[in-house]
Design an enzyme around this catalytic site. Structure first.
Site, short mmCIF file in Angstrom:
data_model
loop_
_atom_site.label_atom_id
_atom_site.label_comp_id
_atom_site.label_asym_id
_atom_site.label_seq_id
_atom_site.Cartn_x
_atom_site.Cartn_y
_atom_site.Cartn_z
N SER A 295 -40.79 -5.36 -49.97
CA SER A 295 -42.01 -5.32 -49.19
C SER A 295 -42.23 -7.02 -48.61
O SER A 295 -41.28 -7.15 -47.98
CB SER A 295 -43.28 -4.99 -49.87
N ASP A 306 -32.96 -13.79 -39.94
CA ASP A 306 -33.13 -13.51 -38.53
C ASP A 306 -32.81 -14.99 -37.90
O ASP A 306 -32.35 -14.82 -36.80
CB ASP A 306 -34.12 -12.71 -38.15
N LYS A 320 -38.53 -1.36 -48.20
CA LYS A 320 -39.84 -1.17 -48.05
C LYS A 320 -40.24 -1.59 -46.61
O LYS A 320 -40.74 -2.89 -46.87
CB LYS A 320 -40.90 -1.29 -49.31
#
Length: 549
Positions: A295, A306, A320
């Site tokens: 999460s 990224d 998740k």
């Protein structure tokens, strides 16, 4: 959730009224009609049960059961919180509760203290891991007690609490008086300089104070001369989305897109950017994750990956990628509903499974799309965050699993402390080969039961073949195999000795120095932390990972 009779009939009438009112839309909205029809059927079923069932129907229990079954058909994260469980909900979101700061485990029909929060009333009063709980405010604690002892520990702040404990090795019990306080479960359980210039932060949760604690730790580490950072998100189950965003913002410039949520209600879809000035956008970073990082922990790892802001090390994360929203319900109850999926800046969603009628359907790897980081590195959606540098942890053996399930490592640590009133500092503690021999002798004398995977499989085959004449020959072969395949306790210990030494060392240190001591020991013994240190000490290799396409 507690209903009086009057409240129950009010709710029943309200549901029935909604059903009848909704039925007027039959001509224009089939969906509303189906909702109304089924609510009417449900209300009628409960009415008939309540009126005619042979035993008295408990409305609270019946409703709770039906609501739980309903939500189970969606996903594991859509959850109903009755009034008497709101304290658990608040603990999850704020990390605070009124109590004394311990965790209890029932072991051999006894309640033992197995964890103590640092700086808690329990630590200040001198309680120790391993103490057996005998009574709370003169209420005797037995295996048959109806009330959870952990609930008896909680209460109003500043309220006194008298507990009776049996300390391992002591001849008699002792009573200790404590004062309940607001216990804040720390998100940052440990931070420090672990090698010259290398800072380390262990972030365990994402409750309401996570970003504040992170920034405070970063400020302290900078003052101590930190030149590079390891952020440990292993075993972090996540928490509040807002805290994940704010923590990413600490390492990314203000205005940087951090995460996007998309769901069924379009007006709820939102793109989140950093709202604050960053704390540090240059310090080289390593982020540690494993299969239990989930999460919000995955948001932080995925966002920093990224933007090529950090190198991710460890094992693939949980996967998740769902967002939950909490809605208030009548009678001081709440429901947490999955409303959206989140997407990292590259455009990927890391959700590993889809849920259909409560069943998890795993994504096939071949269907997962590829995205690009800021520097053009390939990253894949679905199934969690894949580390830039994989450091695999061996799968736990059935032998180790049996030891943990039967609390044998914990119980050995109790016996060890009785014999050894003190040990060397946490960072320097070593569990030696002779200690392992002592553990084997102790385990033989305990009531430890273990059946290897092979033994279990042979037993199953024997049961399937012993009564069928067609398999008489196979049965004889299996009996011969059973006689020759017995694995001794000594063989299991030798085969698992490295993992055993680590687990036993950590448990023993926990008993003397609590979690802080375990962290200090791990900094010089944990292979994944050491992999992070090694990479940060090689700047050229570190940069090559972040620029490799």
């Amino acid at each position: 959730m507690r209903f009086t009779k009057k409240r129950y009939f009010f709710i029943f009438s309200l549901v029935l009224g909604i059903s009848l009112a909704s039925a007027s839309f039959v001509a224009t909205n089939d969906r509303l009609f189906e909702i109304a029809k089924n609510l009417d059927i449900y209300a009628s079923v409960f009415k008939e049960l309540n009126k005619y069932y042979v035993d008295e129907v408990d409305p609270q229990k019946a409703m709770q059961t039906s609501v739980d079954a309903l939500l189970k058909s969606f996903d594991p994260y859509t959850v109903f919180y009755p009034e008497d469980e709101l304290e658990d909900f608040l603990l999850m979101t704020t990390g605070k509760y009124q109590g004394i700061g311990i965790q209890l485990s029932e072991i051999n029909q006894q309640h033992h203290i197995t964890f103590i929060e640092s700086d808690s009333p329990a630590e200040k009063a001198g309680l120790q891991i391993g103490d057996q709980l005998i009574a709370i405010n003169d209420i005797r604690i037995t295996s048959k007690i109806e009330t959870d002892p952990a609930q008896l520990m909680k209460g109003a702040e500043n309220a006194p609490l008298v507990i009776e404990i049996q300390r391992p090795g002591a001849q008699s019990t002792q009573k200790i008086t404590l004062t309940r306080a607001t216990v804040q479960i720390k998100n940052v359980s440990y931070f420090g300089i672990i090698q010259p210039g290398i800072g380390y932060i262990q972030l365990d949760e994402f409750n309401a104070s996570a970003a504040k604690e992170m920034k405070s730790a970063l400020v302290s580490l900078k003052q101590q001369g930190m030149k590079s950072l390891i952020l440990d998100l292993r075993n972090n189950p996540g928490g509040l989305l807002t805290q994940a965003i704010d923590i990413c913002n600490l390492f990314l410039p203000k205005g940087t897109k951090i995460v996007e949520t998309r769901g069924k209600i379009e007006e709820w879809n939102k793109s989140y950017a950093g709202l604050n000035a960053s704390f540090d956008t240059e310090t080289p970073m390593v982020v540690l994750i494993n299969k239990n990082s989930a999460s919000a922990a995955e948001i932080v790892a995925g966002v920093l990956q990224d933007y090529d802001r950090a190198v991710i090390i460890g094992q693939k994360s949980y996967g998740k990628g769902l967002v939950q929203v909490t809605r208030d319900l009548p009678f001081h109850t709440k429901i947490k509903i999955t409303t959206a999926k989140y997407y990292t800046p590259s455009g990927r969603c890391i959700q590993a499974v889809e849920y259909k009628n409560g069943s998890a359907i795993t994504h096939a790897d071949s269907t997962n799309r590829t995205f690009l980081t800021k520097n053009g590195r390939k990253v894949v959606e679905g199934g969690g965050i894949t580390p830039d540098q994989v450091v695999l942890k061996s799968q736990q053996s059935s032998f180790i699993h049996a030891l943990l399930k039967q609390y044998k490592i914990y119980l050995f640590a109790l016996a060890y402390r009785i014999k050894n009133p003190s040990i060397s500092s946490a960072a320097k503690f070593e569990f030696t080969q002779s200690d392992l021999v002592s553990f084997e002798s102790w385990l033989i004398q305990s009531d430890f039961t273990f059946e290897s995977t092979i033994q279990s499989q042979v037993k199953t085959l024997l049961a399937a073949t012993e009564k069928d004449p067609a398999y008489a020959t196979l049965n004889q072969s299996l009996l011969a195999a059973k006689a020759g395949e017995k694995i001794t306790l000594h063989q299991e210990i030798q085969a698992n000795q490295e993992e055993l030494k680590q687990l036993i060392s950590q448990e023993i240190i926990l008993h003397y120095y609590l979690q802080k001591g375990v962290n200090q020991w791990a900094n010089t013994h944990d292979p994944i932390i050491q992999a992070g240190e090694s990479l940060l000490q090689k700047p050229n290799k570190f940069q090559s990972i972040l620029t490799l396409k």
